[in-house]
Design an enzyme around this catalytic site. Structure first.
Site, PDB file in Angstrom:
ATOM      1  N   LYS A  15       0.833  -1.210   0.000  1.00 28.93           N
ATOM      2  CA  LYS A  15       0.000   0.000   0.000  1.00 28.93           C
ATOM      3  C   LYS A  15       0.868   1.261   0.000  1.00 28.93           C
ATOM      4  O   LYS A  15       0.632   2.184  -0.764  1.00 28.93           O
ATOM      5  CB  LYS A  15      -0.923   0.027   1.237  1.00 28.93           C
ATOM      6  CG  LYS A  15      -1.860  -1.167   1.333  1.00 28.93           C
ATOM      7  CD  LYS A  15      -2.778  -1.053   2.556  1.00 28.93           C
ATOM      8  CE  LYS A  15      -2.047  -1.104   3.883  1.00 28.93           C
ATOM      9  NZ  LYS A  15      -1.540  -2.429   4.259  1.00 28.93           N
ATOM     10  N   ARG A  90      -9.257   1.019   9.894  1.00 29.28           N
ATOM     11  CA  ARG A  90      -9.108  -0.390  10.223  1.00 29.28           C
ATOM     12  C   ARG A  90     -10.262  -0.893  11.086  1.00 29.28           C
ATOM     13  O   ARG A  90     -10.285  -2.070  11.432  1.00 29.28           O
ATOM     14  CB  ARG A  90      -7.792  -0.617  10.974  1.00 29.28           C
ATOM     15  CG  ARG A  90      -6.573  -0.879  10.081  1.00 29.28           C
ATOM     16  CD  ARG A  90      -5.314  -0.736  10.919  1.00 29.28           C
ATOM     17  NE  ARG A  90      -4.225  -1.563  10.531  1.00 29.28           N
ATOM     18  CZ  ARG A  90      -3.111  -1.139   9.925  1.00 29.28           C
ATOM     19  NH1 ARG A  90      -2.983   0.119   9.568  1.00 29.28           N
ATOM     20  NH2 ARG A  90      -2.136  -1.970   9.659  1.00 29.28           N
ATOM     21  N   ARG A 129      11.823  -7.306   4.472  1.00 33.26           N
ATOM     22  CA  ARG A 129      11.786  -5.949   5.011  1.00 33.26           C
ATOM     23  C   ARG A 129      12.458  -5.894   6.384  1.00 33.26           C
ATOM     24  O   ARG A 129      13.094  -4.909   6.735  1.00 33.26           O
ATOM     25  CB  ARG A 129      10.318  -5.465   5.094  1.00 33.26           C
ATOM     26  CG  ARG A 129      10.209  -3.998   5.432  1.00 33.26           C
ATOM     27  CD  ARG A 129       8.814  -3.463   5.177  1.00 33.26           C
ATOM     28  NE  ARG A 129       7.877  -3.867   6.208  1.00 33.26           N
ATOM     29  CZ  ARG A 129       6.578  -3.577   6.180  1.00 33.26           C
ATOM     30  NH1 ARG A 129       6.066  -2.906   5.173  1.00 33.26           N
ATOM     31  NH2 ARG A 129       5.785  -3.955   7.160  1.00 33.26           N
ATOM     32  N   ARG A 135      12.280  -2.833  11.110  1.00 31.45           N
ATOM     33  CA  ARG A 135      11.092  -2.345  11.826  1.00 31.45           C
ATOM     34  C   ARG A 135      10.785  -3.263  12.989  1.00 31.45           C
ATOM     35  O   ARG A 135      10.779  -4.477  12.827  1.00 31.45           O
ATOM     36  CB  ARG A 135       9.907  -2.305  10.851  1.00 31.45           C
ATOM     37  CG  ARG A 135       9.290  -0.935  10.741  1.00 31.45           C
ATOM     38  CD  ARG A 135       8.254  -0.932   9.672  1.00 31.45           C
ATOM     39  NE  ARG A 135       6.985  -1.498  10.133  1.00 31.45           N
ATOM     40  CZ  ARG A 135       5.856  -1.424   9.440  1.00 31.45           C
ATOM     41  NH1 ARG A 135       5.852  -0.809   8.280  1.00 31.45           N
ATOM     42  NH2 ARG A 135       4.753  -1.951   9.910  1.00 31.45           N
ATOM     43  N   ARG A 146      -0.580  -9.508  13.261  1.00 31.91           N
ATOM     44  CA  ARG A 146      -1.048  -8.509  12.292  1.00 31.91           C
ATOM     45  C   ARG A 146      -1.936  -9.159  11.223  1.00 31.91           C
ATOM     46  O   ARG A 146      -2.922  -8.567  10.804  1.00 31.91           O
ATOM     47  CB  ARG A 146       0.141  -7.780  11.661  1.00 31.91           C
ATOM     48  CG  ARG A 146       0.725  -6.720  12.597  1.00 31.91           C
ATOM     49  CD  ARG A 146       2.175  -6.433  12.338  1.00 31.91           C
ATOM     50  NE  ARG A 146       2.425  -5.806  11.058  1.00 31.91           N
ATOM     51  CZ  ARG A 146       3.634  -5.741  10.500  1.00 31.91           C
ATOM     52  NH1 ARG A 146       4.681  -6.265  11.110  1.00 31.91           N
ATOM     53  NH2 ARG A 146       3.784  -5.135   9.341  1.00 31.91           N
TER      54      ARG A 146
HETATM   55  P1  ADP Z   1       1.280  -2.798   8.282  1.00 39.78           P
HETATM   56  O1  ADP Z   1       0.055  -2.473   7.494  1.00 39.78           O
HETATM   57  O2  ADP Z   1       2.454  -3.160   7.418  1.00 39.78           O
HETATM   58  O3  ADP Z   1       1.007  -3.798   9.377  1.00 39.78           O
HETATM   59  P2  ADP Z   1       1.312  -0.087   9.326  1.00 39.78           P
HETATM   60  O4  ADP Z   1       2.530   0.733   9.173  1.00 39.78           O
HETATM   61  O5  ADP Z   1       0.128   0.285   8.521  1.00 39.78           O
HETATM   62  O6  ADP Z   1       1.794  -1.556   9.034  1.00 39.78           O
HETATM   63  O7  ADP Z   1       0.865  -0.160  10.876  1.00 39.78           O
HETATM   64  C1  ADP Z   1       1.748  -0.568  11.877  1.00 39.78           C
HETATM   65  C2  ADP Z   1       1.006  -0.661  13.212  1.00 39.78           C
HETATM   66  O8  ADP Z   1       0.463   0.627  13.574  1.00 39.78           O
HETATM   67  C3  ADP Z   1      -0.203  -1.606  13.235  1.00 39.78           C
HETATM   68  O9  ADP Z   1       0.146  -2.947  13.458  1.00 39.78           O
HETATM   69  C4  ADP Z   1      -1.030  -0.995  14.387  1.00 39.78           C
HETATM   70  O10 ADP Z   1      -0.495  -1.335  15.648  1.00 39.78           O
HETATM   71  C5  ADP Z   1      -0.822   0.495  14.203  1.00 39.78           C
HETATM   72  N1  ADP Z   1      -1.868   1.095  13.338  1.00 39.78           N
HETATM   73  C6  ADP Z   1      -1.656   1.635  12.093  1.00 39.78           C
HETATM   74  N2  ADP Z   1      -2.812   2.102  11.586  1.00 39.78           N
HETATM   75  C7  ADP Z   1      -3.780   1.835  12.506  1.00 39.78           C
HETATM   76  C8  ADP Z   1      -5.181   2.051  12.569  1.00 39.78           C
HETATM   77  N3  ADP Z   1      -5.847   2.642  11.562  1.00 39.78           N
HETATM   78  N4  ADP Z   1      -5.858   1.651  13.683  1.00 39.78           N
HETATM   79  C9  ADP Z   1      -5.226   1.071  14.694  1.00 39.78           C
HETATM   80  N5  ADP Z   1      -3.898   0.815  14.701  1.00 39.78           N
HETATM   81  C10 ADP Z   1      -3.167   1.195  13.627  1.00 39.78           C
END
Ligand code: ADP
Length: 193
Positions: A15, A90, A129, A135, A146
């Site tokens: 994304k 989400r 990654r 990360r 996740r």
């Molecule tokens: P990925 O999609 O690769 O898991 P992101 O960078 O989008 O990683 O998100 C990393 C973390 O940040 C998630 O696992 C969560 O803990 C938190 N997070 C990100 N966006 C949201 C959201 N919209 N609602 C709740 N938690 C979020």
């Protein structure tokens, strides 16, 4: 005219990679809750300190925190033609809050793209990654959580958007440039900046 699109898909679906390419071409601003949260962690803010352990475990940060961050980010980007929401919403509560915030600006979600990638490919990407970026949530345990979280929240967020209109499916298993071409095909040349 504004244009707002949600990039939906599992962790490591690409994304962010696609959003960075598409925002240039269409003059849109990418808003990634993951990036915004990591910036808070890096800056050592109280919000960042609260969020870090939750992120490292792979669970979701509270709706209140992410909705607040998105509201601020939208306020700080008044000149954007529209937004690419990446990693947000989400939950249904987040989707409803987003609809409300856009409505207050006389805007709406115009398109939802779902990037589809199989679990084994996601795991392989995360491993790569982890080596490249380090990360702290790219561990085997956090990744399992996740993916589980994704299964749960996609089961509520996708139907929310399907009720409003079509969710466009994109084959995220293809090479990066081919995924971009699919996205451009559905977003349309007429929107190009
Ligand atoms: P990925 O999609 O690769 O898991 P992101 O960078 O989008 O990683 O998100 C990393 C973390 O940040 C998630 O696992 C969560 O803990 C938190 N997070 C990100 N966006 C949201 C959201 N919209 N609602 C709740 N938690 C979020």
């Amino acid at each position: 005219m504004s244009f707002n699109v949600v990039f939906f898909g599992p962790p490591a679906a690409g994304k962010g990679t696609q959003a960075k390419i598409i925002e240039q071409k269409y003059g849109l601003k990418q808003l990634s809750t993951g990036d915004l949260l990591r910036a808070q962690v890096a800056a050592g803010t109280e919000l960042g300190q609260q969020a870090k352990a939750i992120m490292d475990s792979g669970k979701l940060v509270s709706d209140e925190i992410v909705i607040g961050m998105i509201a601020d980010a939208m306020d700080n980007a008044k000149k954007a033609k529209g937004f690419i929401f990446d990693g947000f919403p989400r939950t249904t509560a987040q989707a409803e809050a987003l609809d409300k915030m856009l409505k207050e600006r006389g805007q709406k979600i115009d398109m939802v793209l779902e990037l589809q990638v199989k679990d084994d490919a996601l795991l392989a990407r995360i491993k790569k990654r982890a080596e490249e970026e380090g990360r702290s949530d790219d561990t085997v345990d956090a990744m399992k959580t996740r993916l589980e979280q994704y299964r749960n929240y996609s089961a509520e967020v996708l139907p929310y958007y399907q009720k409003q209109g079509d969710v466009m499916r994109i084959d995220g298993m293809r090479p990066v440039d081919e995924v971009t071409m699919q996205i451009e095909a559905v977003m349309g040349e007429d929107l190009a900046a």
